[in-house]
Write a protein that holds these residues in place. Sequence first.
Motif, PDB file in Angstrom:
ATOM      1  N   GLY A  59      19.632  -4.247 -15.044  1.00 28.69           N
ATOM      2  CA  GLY A  59      18.177  -4.227 -14.936  1.00 28.69           C
ATOM      3  C   GLY A  59      17.662  -3.698 -13.624  1.00 28.69           C
ATOM      4  O   GLY A  59      16.455  -3.491 -13.464  1.00 28.69           O
ATOM      5  N   ASP A  60      18.554  -3.468 -12.661  1.00 29.43           N
ATOM      6  CA  ASP A  60      18.153  -2.978 -11.339  1.00 29.43           C
ATOM      7  C   ASP A  60      18.277  -1.463 -11.253  1.00 29.43           C
ATOM      8  O   ASP A  60      19.039  -0.827 -11.996  1.00 29.43           O
ATOM      9  CB  ASP A  60      19.030  -3.601 -10.244  1.00 29.43           C
ATOM     10  N   ILE A  85      10.177   4.395  -5.810  1.00 33.68           N
ATOM     11  CA  ILE A  85      10.309   2.938  -5.794  1.00 33.68           C
ATOM     12  C   ILE A  85       9.490   2.324  -6.925  1.00 33.68           C
ATOM     13  O   ILE A  85       8.337   2.689  -7.155  1.00 33.68           O
ATOM     14  CB  ILE A  85       9.854   2.372  -4.430  1.00 33.68           C
ATOM     15  N   THR A  86      10.120   1.407  -7.654  1.00 38.38           N
ATOM     16  CA  THR A  86       9.447   0.654  -8.712  1.00 38.38           C
ATOM     17  C   THR A  86       9.737  -0.829  -8.511  1.00 38.38           C
ATOM     18  O   THR A  86      10.451  -1.218  -7.571  1.00 38.38           O
ATOM     19  CB  THR A  86       9.951   1.078 -10.110  1.00 38.38           C
ATOM     20  N   ASP A  87       9.227  -1.649  -9.423  1.00 32.65           N
ATOM     21  CA  ASP A  87       9.517  -3.078  -9.314  1.00 32.65           C
ATOM     22  C   ASP A  87      10.970  -3.393  -9.682  1.00 32.65           C
ATOM     23  O   ASP A  87      11.431  -4.522  -9.516  1.00 32.65           O
ATOM     24  CB  ASP A  87       8.555  -3.905 -10.175  1.00 32.65           C
ATOM     25  N   THR A  92      14.216   2.761   6.815  1.00 32.06           N
ATOM     26  CA  THR A  92      14.186   1.300   6.978  1.00 32.06           C
ATOM     27  C   THR A  92      12.752   0.773   6.990  1.00 32.06           C
ATOM     28  O   THR A  92      12.509  -0.348   6.536  1.00 32.06           O
ATOM     29  CB  THR A  92      14.922   0.877   8.263  1.00 32.06           C
ATOM     30  N   ALA A  93      11.815   1.575   7.479  1.00 36.89           N
ATOM     31  CA  ALA A  93      10.409   1.142   7.445  1.00 36.89           C
ATOM     32  C   ALA A  93       9.908   1.049   6.009  1.00 36.89           C
ATOM     33  O   ALA A  93       9.215   0.085   5.634  1.00 36.89           O
ATOM     34  CB  ALA A  93       9.544   2.107   8.250  1.00 36.89           C
ATOM     35  N   ILE A  94      10.250   2.038   5.193  1.00 36.55           N
ATOM     36  CA  ILE A  94       9.867   2.001   3.775  1.00 36.55           C
ATOM     37  C   ILE A  94      10.519   0.808   3.087  1.00 36.55           C
ATOM     38  O   ILE A  94       9.863   0.056   2.344  1.00 36.55           O
ATOM     39  CB  ILE A  94      10.295   3.315   3.085  1.00 36.55           C
ATOM     40  N   ALA A  95      11.804   0.607   3.342  1.00 34.87           N
ATOM     41  CA  ALA A  95      12.521  -0.508   2.717  1.00 34.87           C
ATOM     42  C   ALA A  95      11.925  -1.851   3.127  1.00 34.87           C
ATOM     43  O   ALA A  95      11.779  -2.757   2.289  1.00 34.87           O
ATOM     44  CB  ALA A  95      13.994  -0.442   3.098  1.00 34.87           C
ATOM     45  N   ALA A  96      11.574  -1.988   4.392  1.00 36.91           N
ATOM     46  CA  ALA A  96      11.011  -3.250   4.873  1.00 36.91           C
ATOM     47  C   ALA A  96       9.675  -3.547   4.203  1.00 36.91           C
ATOM     48  O   ALA A  96       9.391  -4.708   3.854  1.00 36.91           O
ATOM     49  CB  ALA A  96      10.854  -3.200   6.390  1.00 36.91           C
ATOM     50  N   ARG A  97       8.841  -2.522   4.016  1.00 33.00           N
ATOM     51  CA  ARG A  97       7.542  -2.737   3.363  1.00 33.00           C
ATOM     52  C   ARG A  97       7.706  -3.261   1.943  1.00 33.00           C
ATOM     53  O   ARG A  97       6.871  -4.030   1.455  1.00 33.00           O
ATOM     54  CB  ARG A  97       6.745  -1.431   3.333  1.00 33.00           C
ATOM     55  N   HIS A  98       8.782  -2.842   1.282  1.00 29.01           N
ATOM     56  CA  HIS A  98       8.990  -3.221  -0.114  1.00 29.01           C
ATOM     57  C   HIS A  98      10.021  -4.334  -0.279  1.00 29.01           C
ATOM     58  O   HIS A  98      10.292  -4.760  -1.416  1.00 29.01           O
ATOM     59  CB  HIS A  98       9.424  -1.994  -0.925  1.00 29.01           C
ATOM     60  N   GLY A  99      10.607  -4.801   0.827  1.00 33.65           N
ATOM     61  CA  GLY A  99      11.598  -5.868   0.741  1.00 33.65           C
ATOM     62  C   GLY A  99      12.875  -5.453   0.037  1.00 33.65           C
ATOM     63  O   GLY A  99      13.462  -6.240  -0.724  1.00 33.65           O
ATOM     64  N   ILE A 100      13.331  -4.230   0.318  1.00 39.79           N
ATOM     65  CA  ILE A 100      14.507  -3.666  -0.361  1.00 39.79           C
ATOM     66  C   ILE A 100      15.641  -3.490   0.646  1.00 39.79           C
ATOM     67  O   ILE A 100      15.426  -2.927   1.723  1.00 39.79           O
ATOM     68  CB  ILE A 100      14.156  -2.301  -0.997  1.00 39.79           C
ATOM     69  N   PRO A 101      16.855  -3.937   0.353  1.00 37.83           N
ATOM     70  CA  PRO A 101      17.976  -3.712   1.274  1.00 37.83           C
ATOM     71  C   PRO A 101      18.400  -2.244   1.303  1.00 37.83           C
ATOM     72  O   PRO A 101      18.239  -1.515   0.323  1.00 37.83           O
ATOM     73  CB  PRO A 101      19.089  -4.595   0.705  1.00 37.83           C
ATOM     74  N   VAL A 102      18.969  -1.844   2.434  1.00 36.19           N
ATOM     75  CA  VAL A 102      19.453  -0.480   2.630  1.00 36.19           C
ATOM     76  C   VAL A 102      20.958  -0.526   2.872  1.00 36.19           C
ATOM     77  O   VAL A 102      21.425  -1.221   3.778  1.00 36.19           O
ATOM     78  CB  VAL A 102      18.755   0.201   3.829  1.00 36.19           C
ATOM     79  N   GLY A 123      24.810   3.341 -24.056  1.00 34.69           N
ATOM     80  CA  GLY A 123      23.820   3.769 -23.076  1.00 34.69           C
ATOM     81  C   GLY A 123      23.643   2.863 -21.887  1.00 34.69           C
ATOM     82  O   GLY A 123      22.717   3.057 -21.092  1.00 34.69           O
ATOM     83  N   TYR A 124      24.510   1.845 -21.741  1.00 32.32           N
ATOM     84  CA  TYR A 124      24.384   0.950 -20.600  1.00 32.32           C
ATOM     85  C   TYR A 124      24.905   1.641 -19.339  1.00 32.32           C
ATOM     86  O   TYR A 124      25.902   2.357 -19.373  1.00 32.32           O
ATOM     87  CB  TYR A 124      25.176  -0.343 -20.847  1.00 32.32           C
ATOM     88  N   PRO A 125      24.257   1.414 -18.181  1.00 30.77           N
ATOM     89  CA  PRO A 125      23.176   0.451 -17.902  1.00 30.77           C
ATOM     90  C   PRO A 125      21.765   0.975 -18.140  1.00 30.77           C
ATOM     91  O   PRO A 125      20.798   0.237 -17.989  1.00 30.77           O
ATOM     92  CB  PRO A 125      23.372   0.165 -16.417  1.00 30.77           C
ATOM     93  N   TRP A 126      21.612   2.262 -18.520  1.00 29.58           N
ATOM     94  CA  TRP A 126      20.277   2.847 -18.594  1.00 29.58           C
ATOM     95  C   TRP A 126      19.404   2.173 -19.658  1.00 29.58           C
ATOM     96  O   TRP A 126      18.201   2.036 -19.488  1.00 29.58           O
ATOM     97  CB  TRP A 126      20.410   4.341 -18.891  1.00 29.58           C
ATOM     98  N   SER A 127      20.042   1.751 -20.737  1.00 25.23           N
ATOM     99  CA  SER A 127      19.257   1.130 -21.802  1.00 25.23           C
ATOM    100  C   SER A 127      18.638  -0.193 -21.373  1.00 25.23           C
ATOM    101  O   SER A 127      17.660  -0.656 -21.961  1.00 25.23           O
ATOM    102  CB  SER A 127      20.132   0.918 -23.045  1.00 25.23           C
ATOM    103  N   VAL A 128      19.186  -0.822 -20.330  1.00 27.36           N
ATOM    104  CA  VAL A 128      18.640  -2.098 -19.857  1.00 27.36           C
ATOM    105  C   VAL A 128      17.289  -1.884 -19.189  1.00 27.36           C
ATOM    106  O   VAL A 128      16.354  -2.672 -19.369  1.00 27.36           O
ATOM    107  CB  VAL A 128      19.616  -2.779 -18.872  1.00 27.36           C
ATOM    108  N   THR A 129      17.182  -0.809 -18.389  1.00 24.26           N
ATOM    109  CA  THR A 129      15.933  -0.567 -17.656  1.00 24.26           C
ATOM    110  C   THR A 129      14.959   0.303 -18.428  1.00 24.26           C
ATOM    111  O   THR A 129      13.788   0.411 -18.051  1.00 24.26           O
ATOM    112  CB  THR A 129      16.226   0.121 -16.312  1.00 24.26           C
TER     113      THR A 129
END
Length: 431
Positions: free
Chosen positions: A89-90, A134-136, A157-167, A362-368
């Motif tokens: 799902g990620d 970037i999506t949810d 890292t600035a973009i990642a920090a705004r969205h709370g995403i690890p790099v 089709g996994y993992p694409w079918s999950v998202t």
Amino acid sequence: MSKLAAFGGTAVVPREMRRVEWPRVEDDDRKAVMDALDGALVSDTDGVNPVAVLENSWADHFGFGHCVAVSNGTAALSLALAALGVGPGDEVIVPALSFIATGLAPVHQMAVPVFADIDPVTFNIDPDDIERRITDKTAAIIPVHLHGAPADMDRITAIAARHGIPVIEDAAQAPGATHRGRPVGGIGTAGAFSLQVSKNIPTCGEGGLLVTGDAELAAAMRRGRQFGEVIESGRDRDYISYGLGWNHKMNGLQAAFTTAQLARFDEYERARQHNVTTFLARLAKLPGLQVPTALPDTTHVWHILRFRFDPAAFGLDGVRPEALRSTLRRLLRAEGVPMSQYQLMPLPDQKVFVDRLGFGSGYPWSVTGAPATVAGEGYPVTRAVIADSLTIQKRHLNPGAGELLDLYADAFEKVWANSDMVATLAKAASS
């Protein structure tokens, strides 16, 4: 004007100079491996062992908080994603130009790789395109320090920090590279290195390293590399899997070899910096040729040298970039310069992603519910770079390659001096 070797002239680079050893295997490397044969051969042995020595040496040398040795660089990326909890799902944003492992690592975790275009000068992931993608569902970003050039980590890292995403930094090709004084691999949440035999700091085969400043994350990576078990010095092995794990251990011989290579890295790197920058300074004067470069206040470690060719600047308006590229490849190789293509297509054009050859159904694409990738569409900068560039690999890594690089520069200048012939051949190939 000298006659081109492709048409019967004398090649600039003599045949006896064309074979260059890399890695350099010295007596220190041989002794380290032989000594390791008398000690612990695996990393799950209590007490000091060669794998732990490499981990500590790498962390100390480059200034990383924690280092975890694994079987290869691909396993390092997958383990980093697993330790961060990335899964079904990620989505994970990766560059459209990289080695296939960067795109496969998310799939190994049942996550979907989302490709972003690259910068036309550094060939690294474009921060603006990261933001657009970037999506949810975005669970991680993997910038690659491609060819040894640091990506724009300040913006990423600035973009990642705004969205709370690890790099997770894919530093497979970039040990020793720095961005604003900080070693790559240690700027994001975690970093992955490859020790494959072709790399700037190699092992005797395959190997990888993970680095992080987060002790808990490092512990999760260690569990993941050995069946989810907790392996600690002074603690009896209980054979309990405390979570999902794999068998991604490095052996003691590989670790000992790399530790010996690491001890000479600074010496080698000083020689490489002198040799390569002198070589590139000569080539930068040639019209229609873009030489490798890096962002300001960064250290490029020149793992691969990628050159772009501009037909218009070469005086060849209307000639396809591929035609000029193939012409120059033919002429330069005849002179003894081993020009080659590296990455024949953008990652999203790879069959595994186009046909969704993951885990079946089709996994993992079918999950998202991710839209299908269409080969040949999107990523205009990546496609342009692949169409108009060639690379030099490995030969320049040998610290004694200065004389050879001087001859390579002579060969480039000879080919450029025969620009009329280049134009004739490129126009014929473009028609």
